[in-house]
Every structure is written in C-alpha cells, then in structure tokens.
Design a protein around this motif. Structure first.
Motif, PDB file in Angstrom:
ATOM      1  N   TYR A  64       0.836  -1.203   0.000  1.00  0.00           N
ATOM      2  CA  TYR A  64       0.000   0.000   0.000  1.00  0.00           C
ATOM      3  C   TYR A  64       0.872   1.255   0.000  1.00  0.00           C
ATOM      4  O   TYR A  64       0.641   2.196  -0.774  1.00  0.00           O
ATOM      5  CB  TYR A  64      -0.911  -0.022   1.222  1.00  0.00           C
ATOM      6  CG  TYR A  64      -1.910   1.114   1.280  1.00  0.00           C
ATOM      7  CD1 TYR A  64      -3.180   0.973   0.728  1.00  0.00           C
ATOM      8  CD2 TYR A  64      -1.586   2.325   1.891  1.00  0.00           C
ATOM      9  CE1 TYR A  64      -4.105   2.010   0.783  1.00  0.00           C
ATOM     10  CE2 TYR A  64      -2.498   3.366   1.948  1.00  0.00           C
ATOM     11  CZ  TYR A  64      -3.758   3.200   1.392  1.00  0.00           C
ATOM     12  OH  TYR A  64      -4.659   4.236   1.446  1.00  0.00           O
ATOM     13  N   ASN A  65       1.888   1.270   0.853  1.00  0.00           N
ATOM     14  CA  ASN A  65       2.778   2.433   0.925  1.00  0.00           C
ATOM     15  C   ASN A  65       3.549   2.617  -0.376  1.00  0.00           C
ATOM     16  O   ASN A  65       3.758   3.742  -0.841  1.00  0.00           O
ATOM     17  CB  ASN A  65       3.749   2.279   2.095  1.00  0.00           C
ATOM     18  CG  ASN A  65       3.048   2.373   3.446  1.00  0.00           C
ATOM     19  OD1 ASN A  65       1.964   2.951   3.546  1.00  0.00           O
ATOM     20  ND2 ASN A  65       3.652   1.802   4.474  1.00  0.00           N
ATOM     21  N   SER A 113     -10.849  -6.208  10.355  1.00  0.00           N
ATOM     22  CA  SER A 113     -11.016  -6.615   8.960  1.00  0.00           C
ATOM     23  C   SER A 113     -11.747  -7.948   8.867  1.00  0.00           C
ATOM     24  O   SER A 113     -12.641  -8.126   8.034  1.00  0.00           O
ATOM     25  CB  SER A 113      -9.652  -6.710   8.277  1.00  0.00           C
ATOM     26  OG  SER A 113      -9.787  -7.102   6.934  1.00  0.00           O
ATOM     27  N   LYS A 172     -12.418  -3.378   0.205  1.00  0.00           N
ATOM     28  CA  LYS A 172     -11.316  -2.465  -0.067  1.00  0.00           C
ATOM     29  C   LYS A 172     -10.363  -2.490   1.108  1.00  0.00           C
ATOM     30  O   LYS A 172     -10.780  -2.352   2.264  1.00  0.00           O
ATOM     31  CB  LYS A 172     -11.834  -1.041  -0.291  1.00  0.00           C
ATOM     32  CG  LYS A 172     -10.736  -0.046  -0.652  1.00  0.00           C
ATOM     33  CD  LYS A 172     -11.311   1.329  -0.934  1.00  0.00           C
ATOM     34  CE  LYS A 172     -10.205   2.318  -1.316  1.00  0.00           C
ATOM     35  NZ  LYS A 172     -10.753   3.665  -1.591  1.00  0.00           N
ATOM     36  N   TYR A 173      -9.082  -2.672   0.814  1.00  0.00           N
ATOM     37  CA  TYR A 173      -8.101  -2.758   1.887  1.00  0.00           C
ATOM     38  C   TYR A 173      -7.724  -1.368   2.381  1.00  0.00           C
ATOM     39  O   TYR A 173      -7.406  -0.476   1.596  1.00  0.00           O
ATOM     40  CB  TYR A 173      -6.847  -3.485   1.415  1.00  0.00           C
ATOM     41  CG  TYR A 173      -5.752  -3.454   2.458  1.00  0.00           C
ATOM     42  CD1 TYR A 173      -5.854  -4.247   3.599  1.00  0.00           C
ATOM     43  CD2 TYR A 173      -4.660  -2.608   2.322  1.00  0.00           C
ATOM     44  CE1 TYR A 173      -4.885  -4.202   4.576  1.00  0.00           C
ATOM     45  CE2 TYR A 173      -3.682  -2.563   3.299  1.00  0.00           C
ATOM     46  CZ  TYR A 173      -3.800  -3.359   4.422  1.00  0.00           C
ATOM     47  OH  TYR A 173      -2.846  -3.308   5.392  1.00  0.00           O
ATOM     48  N   LEU A 174      -7.748  -1.193   3.697  1.00  0.00           N
ATOM     49  CA  LEU A 174      -7.323   0.048   4.337  1.00  0.00           C
ATOM     50  C   LEU A 174      -6.313  -0.314   5.419  1.00  0.00           C
ATOM     51  O   LEU A 174      -6.634  -1.069   6.343  1.00  0.00           O
ATOM     52  CB  LEU A 174      -8.523   0.778   4.951  1.00  0.00           C
ATOM     53  CG  LEU A 174      -9.623   1.198   3.957  1.00  0.00           C
ATOM     54  CD1 LEU A 174     -10.841   1.728   4.696  1.00  0.00           C
ATOM     55  CD2 LEU A 174      -9.087   2.248   2.987  1.00  0.00           C
ATOM     56  N   PRO A 175      -5.092   0.197   5.327  1.00  0.00           N
ATOM     57  CA  PRO A 175      -4.028  -0.253   6.233  1.00  0.00           C
ATOM     58  C   PRO A 175      -4.253   0.101   7.692  1.00  0.00           C
ATOM     59  O   PRO A 175      -3.662  -0.523   8.572  1.00  0.00           O
ATOM     60  CB  PRO A 175      -2.786   0.456   5.675  1.00  0.00           C
ATOM     61  CG  PRO A 175      -3.317   1.648   4.958  1.00  0.00           C
ATOM     62  CD  PRO A 175      -4.624   1.213   4.381  1.00  0.00           C
ATOM     63  N   TYR A 176      -5.102   1.094   7.971  1.00  0.00           N
ATOM     64  CA  TYR A 176      -5.308   1.480   9.366  1.00  0.00           C
ATOM     65  C   TYR A 176      -6.353   0.604  10.060  1.00  0.00           C
ATOM     66  O   TYR A 176      -6.607   0.767  11.248  1.00  0.00           O
ATOM     67  CB  TYR A 176      -5.711   2.955   9.467  1.00  0.00           C
ATOM     68  CG  TYR A 176      -6.863   3.359   8.574  1.00  0.00           C
ATOM     69  CD1 TYR A 176      -8.182   3.098   8.931  1.00  0.00           C
ATOM     70  CD2 TYR A 176      -6.621   3.994   7.357  1.00  0.00           C
ATOM     71  CE1 TYR A 176      -9.232   3.458   8.106  1.00  0.00           C
ATOM     72  CE2 TYR A 176      -7.670   4.362   6.525  1.00  0.00           C
ATOM     73  CZ  TYR A 176      -8.969   4.098   6.903  1.00  0.00           C
ATOM     74  OH  TYR A 176     -10.008   4.447   6.079  1.00  0.00           O
ATOM     75  N   ILE A 177      -6.986  -0.310   9.325  1.00  0.00           N
ATOM     76  CA  ILE A 177      -7.908  -1.260   9.947  1.00  0.00           C
ATOM     77  C   ILE A 177      -7.117  -2.504  10.342  1.00  0.00           C
ATOM     78  O   ILE A 177      -6.460  -3.122   9.500  1.00  0.00           O
ATOM     79  CB  ILE A 177      -9.044  -1.648   8.984  1.00  0.00           C
ATOM     80  CG1 ILE A 177      -9.885  -0.420   8.635  1.00  0.00           C
ATOM     81  CG2 ILE A 177      -9.921  -2.730   9.593  1.00  0.00           C
ATOM     82  CD1 ILE A 177     -11.032  -0.713   7.695  1.00  0.00           C
ATOM     83  N   SER A 218       1.211   4.038  -2.943  1.00  0.00           N
ATOM     84  CA  SER A 218       0.842   5.417  -2.609  1.00  0.00           C
ATOM     85  C   SER A 218       1.895   6.401  -3.097  1.00  0.00           C
ATOM     86  O   SER A 218       1.574   7.533  -3.487  1.00  0.00           O
ATOM     87  CB  SER A 218       0.664   5.561  -1.094  1.00  0.00           C
ATOM     88  OG  SER A 218      -0.396   4.741  -0.635  1.00  0.00           O
TER      89      SER A 218
END
Length: 288
Positions: free
Chosen positions: A65-66, A126, A116-121, A69
C-alpha cells in the motif's frame, strides 16, 4: 538484505506471501487441508501460529500500500488481470493424492472486489467486516476438498442450487493414454443423471460432448438410517488422449451440488478386453 529492505530476518520466511502480494493481482484461491512442518516460525494451525501468519500478511499489505501510494503522481503502467481471470477460474482443490484437480464453476467465496483494503484497519476488525458480509460456516463445514478426499463420509456442498450449465469435473493433469472409469457418489435427485452433458477436453478450452453418452451405472446407497438420496454413478469413457472431463447440467434444479467422492480408474484395454485395471486414484507406486 535486511538493511536494504528494512525487513526483519523472520519476514523472509514469508517470502511467498510478499511475492504474491507485490504482484498486485487477485490470487488464485485453492482450498485443501494444510499440515504443519516441524520448523520454527513456519505455518502453524495453532492460535499463536495463525496470528503470526496473519500479522505478516498484514505487514506485506502495508508495504505494498505504501509503495503504491508513492506512485500516485508517477506514470504507472496499466496491467491487465492475469488469465484466467477471477471469474473464469474453476480449479478449486487438489485431489487427495495430488493426481488430479477438482473443477467447478460454483463459487464459495464472496467477490474479492466487494472489499477495499485500508491499512489502518487491524486484522481483527477486517475479519469482523468480512464475517458480517459473508457467513463462512458453510464453506468451512463443506469445503471443495471434501469432493476429492477419498472419504465417503465427507461432502462438498455448493452454496446455492444447481443452475443450467453449472458443472463439476476433473483435471487429470496429463493426457490419459487409456480408457477411464469415473466413480461419483452424490446426494442428488436421480433425475439429475437424465439431464447431463458429459464433455472432455485436451486443453481445458475447447470441449467435446460425448455422444452417445457413456452408459451410466447408478446404484442407490441410501439406507433406512439416512434421509438423503445417496447415489453412486459409474461410467466408462473409452476415448483416450484427453486431460479434462466435466459433467454439465442441462437444466435448473432446486437442490445444491452435494458431492461425497469423485474418483477415476484407468484400464489397459487390449482387443476390447480389460487385461489390467490400474487405480489412478490410489497411492500405489506400482501403478504410477
């Protein structure tokens, strides 16, 4: 390597997870029982081991993800989805002895594009979101591998009823040089066999319908102690050289697939006489 990648030495043990994640493609999902190997920090089905596995998968996703981004303002090559695409995939599980693969077009997982993947979850949250969307109990109780595990007391049951053109089948991994007898144990209405198209293929893309159909030998396995319609079906395919076989329903039904076992045997046929029967579904090195 650890200093250059900022990865711990333990993370390298999960290299396959990182490799498949960094491809940024929907993984091909196969289901089969996993067995622990005697190694430290490897796969484990225990509570501690399962948490560790999930933590490193989560870490791999954060890294991906990073990385993506940082490329928002850069020219990124558009990649096409690998073939076969997500909805074209029908290989579900290896057979118990790894000599064939179970095929079906029936999906047991929800669409991965629904999430949808969210890294803060975190992982627990999840998993809760996934579980609230999709009940996993059915799949865990009746997984694909039960259809080809050589155990007549386990069963794969599809999530929904059989529709026209739904199918089950086997990839035999190699072109078969001898005629084959297929054995199927199912919990279906007997009329199911009157509305089947049996097809073979050399490459899995172009299919040939067997006509006339092979003779189906059907026997009732139900007893007074069971409430199901347990049937066994045996049929011989005399054609040789094919690798794939599937049984396609030609009408809609109001019941699900319920497959207890799906196996095959090979015959050395000489002058139309079976002189030797080889069980390709048994772990016998003399028959390989």
């Amino acid at each position: 390597m650890t200093s250059e990648t900022e990865m711990s030495s333990l993370e390298f043990r999960y290299g396959d997870t990182y490799f498949t994640t960094y491809m940024n493609q929907v993984p091909y999902q196969l289901e089969n029982p996993l067995f622990e190997l005697p190694q430290e920090n490897g796969f484990s089905s225990t509570g501690e081991g399962r948490i560790r596995n999930k933590l490193y998968m989560h870490q791999a996703l954060i890294r991906l993800y990073n990385h993506l981004s940082l490329r928002v303002n850069l020219t990124t090559e558009i990649t096409k989805e690998f073939s076969p695409t997500l909805y074209e995939r029908d290989v579900r599980s290896p057979c118990h002895n790894d000599k064939c693969l179970f095929l079906t077009n029936k999906h047991s997982f929800p669409s991965i594009r629904s999430f949808k993947y969210l890294p803060y979850i975190n992982i627990s949250e999840s998993e809760r979101l996934h579980s609230s969307f999709f009940n996993t109990h059915h799949f865990i109780s009746h997984p694909y591998s039960n259809a080809v595990d050589h155990d007549n007391f386990t069963t794969w049951i599809s999530q929904d009823v059989i529709k026209k053109d739904d199918y089950i089948g086997l990839d035999l991994l190699l072109p078969m040089p001898v005629p084959l007898t297929f054995n199927l144990i199912i919990d279906h209405d007997r009329d199911y066999f009157n509305h089947l198209s049996i097809q073979i293929s050399h490459d899995g893309s172009e299919w040939i319908q067997l006509s006339p159909l092979p003779k189906l030998e059907i026997n009732d396995l139900s007893t007074s102690f069971t409430k199901n319609n347990l049937l066994s079906c045996k049929f011989l395919v005399r054609e040789t050289g094919f690798r794939f076989l599937k049984l396609v329903s030609t009408k809609d039904w109001n019941f699900t697939f319920s497959i207890y076992d799906f196996t095959f045997n090979g015959h050395m046929d000489e002058n139309n006489l079976v002189v030797n029967e080889v069980s390709l579904g048994d772990d016998n090195d003399e028959n390989d």
